[in-house]
Motif scaffolding. Structure first.
Motif, mmCIF file in Angstrom:
data_model
loop_
_atom_site.group_PDB
_atom_site.id
_atom_site.type_symbol
_atom_site.label_atom_id
_atom_site.label_comp_id
_atom_site.label_asym_id
_atom_site.label_seq_id
_atom_site.Cartn_x
_atom_site.Cartn_y
_atom_site.Cartn_z
ATOM 1 N N THR A 99 -29.377 -33.872 43.209
ATOM 2 C CA THR A 99 -28.678 -34.908 43.958
ATOM 3 C C THR A 99 -29.696 -35.688 44.773
ATOM 4 O O THR A 99 -30.637 -35.095 45.317
ATOM 5 N N THR A 100 -29.522 -37.012 44.850
ATOM 6 C CA THR A 100 -30.443 -37.820 45.649
ATOM 7 C C THR A 100 -30.350 -37.411 47.121
ATOM 8 O O THR A 100 -29.318 -36.909 47.577
ATOM 9 N N GLU A 101 -31.413 -37.655 47.850
ATOM 10 C CA GLU A 101 -31.456 -37.241 49.264
ATOM 11 C C GLU A 101 -30.353 -37.871 50.087
ATOM 12 O O GLU A 101 -29.861 -37.274 51.037
ATOM 13 N N ASP A 102 -29.949 -39.098 49.717
ATOM 14 C CA ASP A 102 -28.888 -39.769 50.477
ATOM 15 C C ASP A 102 -27.496 -39.406 49.966
ATOM 16 O O ASP A 102 -26.501 -39.992 50.396
ATOM 17 N N SER A 103 -27.431 -38.440 49.076
ATOM 18 C CA SER A 103 -26.151 -37.970 48.507
ATOM 19 C C SER A 103 -25.418 -39.045 47.711
ATOM 20 O O SER A 103 -24.219 -38.940 47.477
ATOM 21 N N PHE A 104 -26.135 -40.111 47.333
ATOM 22 C CA PHE A 104 -25.488 -41.164 46.541
ATOM 23 C C PHE A 104 -25.122 -40.679 45.148
ATOM 24 O O PHE A 104 -24.046 -40.981 44.632
ATOM 25 N N LEU A 105 -26.002 -39.887 44.526
ATOM 26 C CA LEU A 105 -25.845 -39.639 43.097
ATOM 27 C C LEU A 105 -26.260 -38.231 42.682
ATOM 28 O O LEU A 105 -27.278 -37.716 43.158
ATOM 29 N N THR A 106 -25.471 -37.662 41.789
ATOM 30 C CA THR A 106 -25.861 -36.454 41.051
ATOM 31 C C THR A 106 -25.812 -36.805 39.570
ATOM 32 O O THR A 106 -24.857 -37.433 39.113
ATOM 33 N N ILE A 107 -26.848 -36.416 38.854
ATOM 34 C CA ILE A 107 -26.850 -36.591 37.396
ATOM 35 C C ILE A 107 -26.632 -35.228 36.758
ATOM 36 O O ILE A 107 -27.286 -34.251 37.143
ATOM 37 N N GLU A 108 -25.714 -35.171 35.805
ATOM 38 C CA GLU A 108 -25.475 -33.925 35.089
ATOM 39 C C GLU A 108 -25.531 -34.184 33.581
ATOM 40 O O GLU A 108 -25.414 -35.316 33.126
ATOM 41 N N ILE A 109 -25.679 -33.112 32.851
ATOM 42 C CA ILE A 109 -25.596 -33.164 31.389
ATOM 43 C C ILE A 109 -24.307 -32.442 31.019
ATOM 44 O O ILE A 109 -23.982 -31.415 31.608
ATOM 45 N N THR A 110 -23.585 -32.999 30.062
ATOM 46 C CA THR A 110 -22.300 -32.401 29.708
ATOM 47 C C THR A 110 -22.167 -32.291 28.185
ATOM 48 O O THR A 110 -22.764 -33.081 27.457
ATOM 49 N N PRO A 111 -21.387 -31.338 27.723
ATOM 50 C CA PRO A 111 -21.054 -31.325 26.295
ATOM 51 C C PRO A 111 -20.177 -32.536 25.951
ATOM 52 O O PRO A 111 -19.749 -33.272 26.843
ATOM 53 N N CYS A 112 -19.873 -32.687 24.686
ATOM 54 C CA CYS A 112 -19.114 -33.831 24.161
ATOM 55 C C CYS A 112 -17.944 -34.234 25.053
ATOM 56 O O CYS A 112 -17.153 -33.407 25.482
ATOM 57 N N ILE A 113 -17.861 -35.547 25.321
ATOM 58 C CA ILE A 113 -16.777 -36.074 26.146
ATOM 59 C C ILE A 113 -15.797 -36.897 25.314
ATOM 60 O O ILE A 113 -15.016 -37.674 25.847
ATOM 61 N N GLY A 114 -15.859 -36.739 24.003
ATOM 62 C CA GLY A 114 -14.881 -37.371 23.129
ATOM 63 C C GLY A 114 -15.141 -38.832 22.822
ATOM 64 O O GLY A 114 -14.242 -39.545 22.384
ATOM 65 N N LEU A 115 -16.345 -39.293 23.073
ATOM 66 C CA LEU A 115 -16.685 -40.696 22.794
ATOM 67 C C LEU A 115 -17.755 -40.779 21.707
ATOM 68 O O LEU A 115 -18.612 -41.665 21.719
ATOM 69 N N CYS A 116 -17.715 -39.852 20.758
ATOM 70 C CA CYS A 116 -18.768 -39.760 19.737
ATOM 71 C C CYS A 116 -18.922 -41.067 18.967
ATOM 72 O O CYS A 116 -20.018 -41.413 18.536
ATOM 73 N N ASP A 117 -17.815 -41.804 18.779
ATOM 74 C CA ASP A 117 -17.897 -43.069 18.049
ATOM 75 C C ASP A 117 -18.565 -44.165 18.871
ATOM 76 O O ASP A 117 -18.821 -45.252 18.367
ATOM 77 N N GLN A 118 -18.823 -43.884 20.138
ATOM 78 C CA GLN A 118 -19.509 -44.858 21.003
ATOM 79 C C GLN A 118 -20.811 -44.269 21.558
ATOM 80 O O GLN A 118 -21.256 -44.631 22.640
ATOM 81 N N ALA A 119 -21.375 -43.322 20.838
ATOM 82 C CA ALA A 119 -22.589 -42.655 21.311
ATOM 83 C C ALA A 119 -23.758 -43.639 21.427
ATOM 84 O O ALA A 119 -23.837 -44.575 20.621
#
Ligand code: FES
Length: 157
Positions: free
Chosen positions: A107-127
């Motif tokens: 997470t950024t120091e200012d708590s603005f953003l967390t980046i995560e990695i996730t398994p498939c989110i159902g948008l494979c046709d828009q990968a």
């Protein structure tokens, strides 16, 4: 200022009940409001529903959308499953990491953003695809992904 986690649990029990089947609803609400599920919530949910703390914690750790550690006000989840990986997910993730200065699950120091990695989110046709605070974005390029997050910073944070 963040709300009292135990107050949120109490409200959820009033709304959803204190049965075993309410556990996920309560955890979901807490996770939405605080961006994570504190240990005290695990204990409170266990006590209220009669489910053991270990079982509640295993629910928290099983679902990738739940977190047991504090996260930023905005959460970007980049899909890493095969369709996205083959369509350039690595370049998208690298661009976000470089621009915002955090590695996945930081997470950024200012708590603005967390980046995560996730398994498939159902948008494979828009990968490649990602979720930004639950909103889907597809057909990403590194620049498009960074621009989406930059706009977030300008508009609401
Ligand atoms: S593989 Fe990325 S959305 Fe399905």
């Amino acid at each position: 200022m963040a709300r009292d986690p135990l107050k949120i649990v109490a409200e959820c029990i009033s709304e959803f009940g204190n049965e075993q089947k309410s556990v996920i609803q309560i955890l979901t609400r807490v996770n939405e409001e605080l961006s994570y599920i504190p240990a005290e919530v695990v204990d409170a949910v266990a006590e209220a529903t009669g489910v053991s703390p270990g079982e509640v914690y295993s629910v928290v750790s099983f679902y990738s959308f739940f977190s047991s550690t504090p996260r930023g006000r905005n959460i970007v989840r980049v899909c890493s499953t095969i369709s996205c990986a083959m369509a350039g997910q690595g370049d998208v993730l690298s661009a976000l990491v470089e621009e915002f200065g955090i590695t996945p699950f930081e997470t950024t120091e200012d708590s603005f953003l967390t980046i995560e990695i996730t398994p498939c989110i159902g948008l494979c046709d828009q990968a490649p695809a990602m979720l930004v605070n639950g909103t889907p974005h597809g057909n990403l390029t590194p620049e498009k992904a960074c621009e989406i997050v930059r706009r977030l910073k300008q508009t609401n944070n």
